[in-house]
Structures are given as structure tokens and as C-alpha cells.
Design an enzyme around this catalytic site. Structure first.
Site, PDB file in Angstrom:
ATOM      1  N   TYR A 104       4.131  -3.054   2.386  1.00 31.44           N
ATOM      2  CA  TYR A 104       3.510  -2.310   3.488  1.00 31.44           C
ATOM      3  C   TYR A 104       3.029  -3.273   4.578  1.00 31.44           C
ATOM      4  CZ  TYR A 104       0.357   0.752   6.070  1.00 31.44           C
ATOM      5  OH  TYR A 104      -0.250   1.461   7.071  1.00 31.44           O
ATOM      6  N   HIS A 125       8.297  -8.031  -3.559  1.00 30.02           N
ATOM      7  CA  HIS A 125       6.986  -8.437  -4.100  1.00 30.02           C
ATOM      8  C   HIS A 125       7.067  -9.817  -4.747  1.00 30.02           C
ATOM      9  CE1 HIS A 125       4.744  -4.724  -3.436  1.00 30.02           C
ATOM     10  NE2 HIS A 125       5.934  -4.144  -3.548  1.00 30.02           N
ATOM     11  N   GLY A 181       0.849  -1.188   0.000  1.00 30.71           N
ATOM     12  CA  GLY A 181       0.000   0.000   0.000  1.00 30.71           C
ATOM     13  C   GLY A 181       0.879   1.230   0.000  1.00 30.71           C
ATOM     14  N   ASP A 219     -17.129 -15.000 -21.378  1.00 30.10           N
ATOM     15  CA  ASP A 219     -17.731 -14.967 -20.038  1.00 30.10           C
ATOM     16  C   ASP A 219     -19.195 -15.406 -20.086  1.00 30.10           C
ATOM     17  OD1 ASP A 219     -15.309 -13.790 -19.579  1.00 30.10           O
ATOM     18  OD2 ASP A 219     -16.104 -11.757 -19.478  1.00 30.10           O
ATOM     19  N   GLU A 244       4.701 -11.524  -5.824  1.00 30.48           N
ATOM     20  CA  GLU A 244       3.624 -11.726  -6.810  1.00 30.48           C
ATOM     21  C   GLU A 244       3.995 -11.258  -8.209  1.00 30.48           C
ATOM     22  OE1 GLU A 244       3.765  -9.615  -4.369  1.00 30.48           O
ATOM     23  OE2 GLU A 244       2.855  -7.687  -4.844  1.00 30.48           O
TER      24      GLU A 244
END
Ligand code: XMP
Length: 515
Positions: free
Chosen positions: A88, A174, A60, A232, A176
Site C-alpha cells: 500500500y 513484501h 494496509g 522479560d 519482510e
């Protein structure tokens, strides 16, 4: 529609407004563990009631020592649920548990060399020297009591830390992002070795559970399923079809904002691949009338969303006893339409655009899925390639690609230019390599010259992007000669256009669509 957490192992991601929060969720799902994103200030009893196997605190933009910095109740760390703080989240965990966090003397940004000092359990089976992605201004100086430093970098003494007794972990980098090549391995270690997950989030499980949930929700009633021809809505139709067979009626609305030849294509595709009845509604005039004079993008979306529902409800009444409307809402639509934390970017027509007066109950089996997960489900359900890999096309259609007021003439311009662009991309093999390719008509005109005559006409903007999940995007580097060919064709073949521009913007700061 219920989420899948009742039946699956669940990991909760508490969101502190980080730019990568959704990416964390996707990575966790790729590890075959279901996860959901929740606001950071979700009350503890509510968190506990979900019985998560683990909690991840996202990154964040704030600094933990700012007075109004977003925090969690420190009791979170005493619930006996494993926690992983990222960036964060890592700093917050250190701060709340008595460690020290301060501004780093040097901001660390980009690829950084990481040295592992204690492998177990996060860095299990990994090298001691690794490359990770850093993006931070603050750093943990001292970990809280009970924590061990697990890894360090040149500028970050506590790049990873862990309390192995309480199963609390923090990483400054990070895991990810793709620039941390071992990131998935680290997440898997956390999910499987620390949280004890088994990995029950698979396409097959999802399909079986969705079918059972739809059956339970629908009973003997009838379902109307809105199809657009995209992956979708067709996946939803296939799931509902499997769940309740001919209690399903599909409906396709031609709102006059479709691409060239699209309505007929969808009708053919659907009849070829679905046994269900399809109601085909020609609502072109009706939508154009409703849109007359509207220039504001959010207003356009609202009007279109409402009109869709009106058409659906009229037909539901005509079919009789049709209580349910199934539609292909995805997780990013829900998030981008604005949750309490995530700012509203635009109202997706099928989420924020739904009117209060709507009577039908929604069935939204894909509400927690990302696009790549939907494609896996579609493949598993045996949907054809043309549907699975069809370019995404927004529900409001060309209305969000004609900037300003929509008229039949402008729609025709953008439709023709779009057809030329996509024909050329098909011809050269580029169509399969990009996420989306389309034409946009801005609300300006400029002077040109054609056959010795002055013209005062519209420009067309070509938008061709790469993306993995529509959350971020980059412009495609189309070959120059291809771009010139498209530009020539557009100005020669589309009357009313005298200029062609190529949109070089990424998302962020732009979005993929212009409105
Ligand atoms: P943006 O423009 O937000 O678009 O970067 C992200 C992706 O979503 C599609 N999009 C929509 N899809 N209803 C939809 O079904 C909508 O209202 C809508 N708005 C944008 C867009 O085409 C892109 O793939």
C-alpha cells in the site's frame, strides 16, 4: 521510559494498518537499525523532529483511490529523508506523486517470479530473476515523473520503482516475509546504501545505554522490580541490578494463578542467580477474592493488573522511599493493548491494566523490544538457559486459561492437566520445540461414562503452538500417540475431567490464550 531514538540511528515505519507492519520493524532491527512504528498521520513536524535516517510506509488494507483512504502529507517526500513504500505504501507514493494506480486485472497472491530491470541500489548484488511474495489487488500502472521501474512481474508492470535523485522507492511485494528470500538483502540495501545507516542497534549497545538510562532515571532512590521468573522480568532485574546494585529489591507475587510448583521454582531460580533481595508475597486468597464472580476476560485482566499494583505499592511503602517500579513490558504488549491505530486485542495486564491511581513511576527498559531481542539481551547478560528459554506465561496466569468464573477447584483442574501435558512434552523432547504448551478449561460440561457411571464434567483443551514472536502462531503437529497418551493421563489422573480436546487454531484468527 524514553525510546532509544535519541541515541541511535532511527528509521520510522508509518503504519497504514498492514498485517506485516510489526514484521517490518523486526526485520529492520535484525539489520541492526533501530526503528519504531508510528501512526501514518503523525504530523510532519513531529516526524522531522525525530530526525529519522529513513521512513518506511507499511502495507494496509485500503485502496489509495478510495475517498477516505489513509494518506500522508505529500510534503513528506520533499523532506530529503529516504522513503521506502511497501505494498500500500508503494501505491500511495505513486498516487500522491502523480503516478497511476488501479485495480489489477488479476489479483496477485503468493510466490511470484520477479524480474529486475534496474538493480541499483535496492537490488544491488542480487540475481535478475528472484522469487518474491505478493499480496495485492491494486497495482501501480505508471510510476510518477522522475521514477524508474526497477522490477516487474508477469502481472505487475511496476513491481518496484525508484526516484534515484530524491531517494524515494516503492516495492509492490513484501520484503519482510520469509517467502521473499532476498527481502532482508533488499532492506539492508535500503538501510545502508540509501539511508546511510551504520547499524548501531546491537545487544551490547542496548545494554550499556539501558544501564546508563536507568542510573539517570533512578538516582539514589530505590527500585522495586516485579519478577515472575520469565525471561522479560528477569532481564529487567538484571539490568536494574547492574545499574543501581542494591538499590534494587525484587518482588514476586504468588497470586494463586500460577502453574504447579511454579512459586517455589521461581524462588529457587532467583536466589541462585540474583544477588538482590527478593520479597515473596503470598497473595493467593486476596486475588481469588477479588476475582470472585468475574467472567469477562477484560475485567479479569483489569482486576489482576490493579491488584498487582496495589501489592507492589504496599511493599514499596514498607521498604520506604521506593519511587520506581521496574517491569518487563515488551513492544508487542504495548501494541496489542491498543494504540490509536492498532485495534485493541486484549489489555496486557502490565499496560492497559495499570490503574490511574498508581503512584510509582515505571521503569520499562524493554518497552521497545521484541521477545527475540530480549532473549539476546538475556544471553549477553549471562542469564541461565532455564530463564532465557522459559515458556512465556501471561501475567494474569491461569485466570485467562479458565474460561468464565475462576474458582479454586477449576484452577486445580487446569493446573494438574497443564502439569501432565508439560511433563509429557518434556519427556518426549517436544517442550523445546514449541513456543507454548498449556491446558485451558472451558466453561462447559458434558456427559461421559466412567466405571458404568454417568459423569457430567469439564473438558480440558490442550493448546500447543509454534510461534516466533507471539504475533502469529500455528498449532504444533504433535504425534497422535503422544496426544492420546496425554488425553488418557488427563482423564485418568485429573478428577473432574472427562474429555480432552486439541486446539487446532492458528493465530490469527484465534489468539494464543483463550482470553
Ligand atoms: P495472545 O493470547 O494475545 O498472546 O495471542 C500472545 C502472547 O502474550 C502472552 N500474554 C500475556 N502476557 N500479560 C502477559 O505478560 C498478559 O496480559 C498477556 N496476555 C497474553 C501469551 O501467553 C502469549 O505468549
Amino acid at each position: 521510559m524514553q525510546s532509544h531514538s535519541g541515541t541511535h540511528e532511527l528509521v520510522l515505519i508509518l503504519d497504514f494498518g498492514g498485517q506485516y507492519t510489526q514484521l517490518i520493524a523486526r526485520r529492520v532491527r535484525e539489520c541492526q537499525v533501530f526503528c519504531e512504528i508510528a501512526p501514518y498521520d503523525t504530523p510532519l513536524p513531529a516526524l522531522r523532529a525525530r530526525q529519522p535516517k529513513g521512513i518506511i510506509l507499511s502495507g494496509g488494507p485500503a485502496s489509495v483511490y478510495e475517498p477516505d483512504a489513509p494518506r500522508v502529507d505529500p510534503e513528506l517526500f520533499t523532506l530529503g529523508i529516504p522513503v521506502l513504500g511497501i505494498c500500500y505504501g508503494h501505491q500511495l507514493m505513486a498516487h500522491l506523486l502523480g503516478g497511476a494506480v488501479s485495480p489489477a486485472p488479476q489479483r496477485e497472491y503468493g510466490r511470484t517470479l520477479l524480474t529486475v530491470v534496474h538493480a541499483e541500489p535496492l537490488f544491488d548484488e542480487l540475481d535478475f530473476h528472484l522469487t518474491c511474495w505478493m499480496s495485492h489487488g491494486d497495482r501501480v500502472e505508471t510510476p510518477p515523473a522522475g521514477f524508474t521501474v526497477l522490477a516487474e512481474t508477469e502481472n505487475t508492470p511496476v513491481a518496484a520503482m525508484g526516484d534515484l535523485q530524491r531517494n524515494l522507492f516503492g516495492v509492490q511485494f513484501h520484503p519482510e516475509v520469509a517467502h521473499t528470500p532476498f527481502g532482508m538483502h533488499l532492506l539492508r540495501n535500503f538501510l545502508y546504501k540509501v539511508c546511510g545507516c551504520k547499524g548501531d542497534w546491537t545487544t551490547r549497545n542496548f545494554i550499556e545505554e539501558s544501564i546508563a538510562a536507568i542510573r539517570a532515571q533512578v538516582g539514589n532512590e530505590r527500585v522495586l522490580c516485579a519478577v515472575s521468573g520469565g525471561v522479560d522480568s528477569c532481564t529487567v532485574a538484571a539490568l536494574v541490578q547492574r545499574a543501581v546494585g542494591d538499590q534494587l529489591t525484587a518482588i514476586f507475587v504468588d497470586h494463586g494463578l500460577l502453574r504447579k510448583g511454579e512459586a517455589e521454582q521461581v524462588r529457587t531460580l532467583f536466589t541462585q542467580h540474583f544477588p538482590s533481595r527478593l520479597i515473596f508475597v503470598d497473595a493467593r486468597e486476596r486475588f481469588l477474592n477479588r476475582l470472585r464472580g468475574i467472567t469477562d476476560p477484560e475485567q479479569k485482566r483489569k482486576v489482576i493488573g490493579e491488584e498487582f499494583i496495589r501489592v507492589f505499592e504496599e511493599h514499596a511503602d514498607a521498604i520506604g522511599q521506593c519511587r520506581f517500579l521496574a517491569q518487563g513490558t515488551l513492544y508487542p504488549d504495548v501494541i496489542e493493548s491498543g494504540t490509536r491505530l492498532a485495534a485493541k486485542i486484549k489489555t496486557h495486564h502490565n499496560v492497559g491494566g495499570l490503574p490511574e491511581w498508581m503512584r510509582m513511576e515505571l521503569i520499562e527498559p524493554l518497552r521497545y523490544l521484541f521477545k527475540d531481542e530480549v532473549r539476546c539481551v538475556a544471553l549477553e547478560l549471562g542469564l541461565p538457559h532455564e530463564i532465557v528459554w522459559r515458556q512465556p506465561f501471561p501475567g494474569p496466569g491461569l485466570a485467562v486459561r479458565v474460561v468464565g468464573e475462576i474458582t479454586a477447584e477449576k484452577l486445580e483442574l487446569v493446573r494438574e492437566a497443564d502439569a501432565i501435558l508439560n511433563e509429557e512434552l518434556q519427556r518426549t523432547g517436544w517442550a523445546q520445540r514449541v513456543w507454548q504448551a498449556f491446558a485451558v478449561l472451558p466453561d462447559v460440561r458434558s456427559v461421559g461414562v466412567m466405571g458404568d457411571q454417568r459423569t457430567y464434567q469439564y473438558p480440558v483443551v490442550l493448546r500447543v503452538v509454534h510461534s516466533e514472536d507471539a504475533m502469529t502462531a500455528t498449532p504444533a503437529e504433535l504425534p497422535w500417540d503422544l496426544l492420546l497418551r496425554i488425553a488418557n493421563r488427563v482423564t485418568n489422573e485429573v478428577a473432574g475431567v472427562n474429555r480432552v480436546l486439541y486446539d487446532l487454531s492458528s493465530k490469527p484468527p484465534a489468539t494464543i490464550e483463550w482470553e
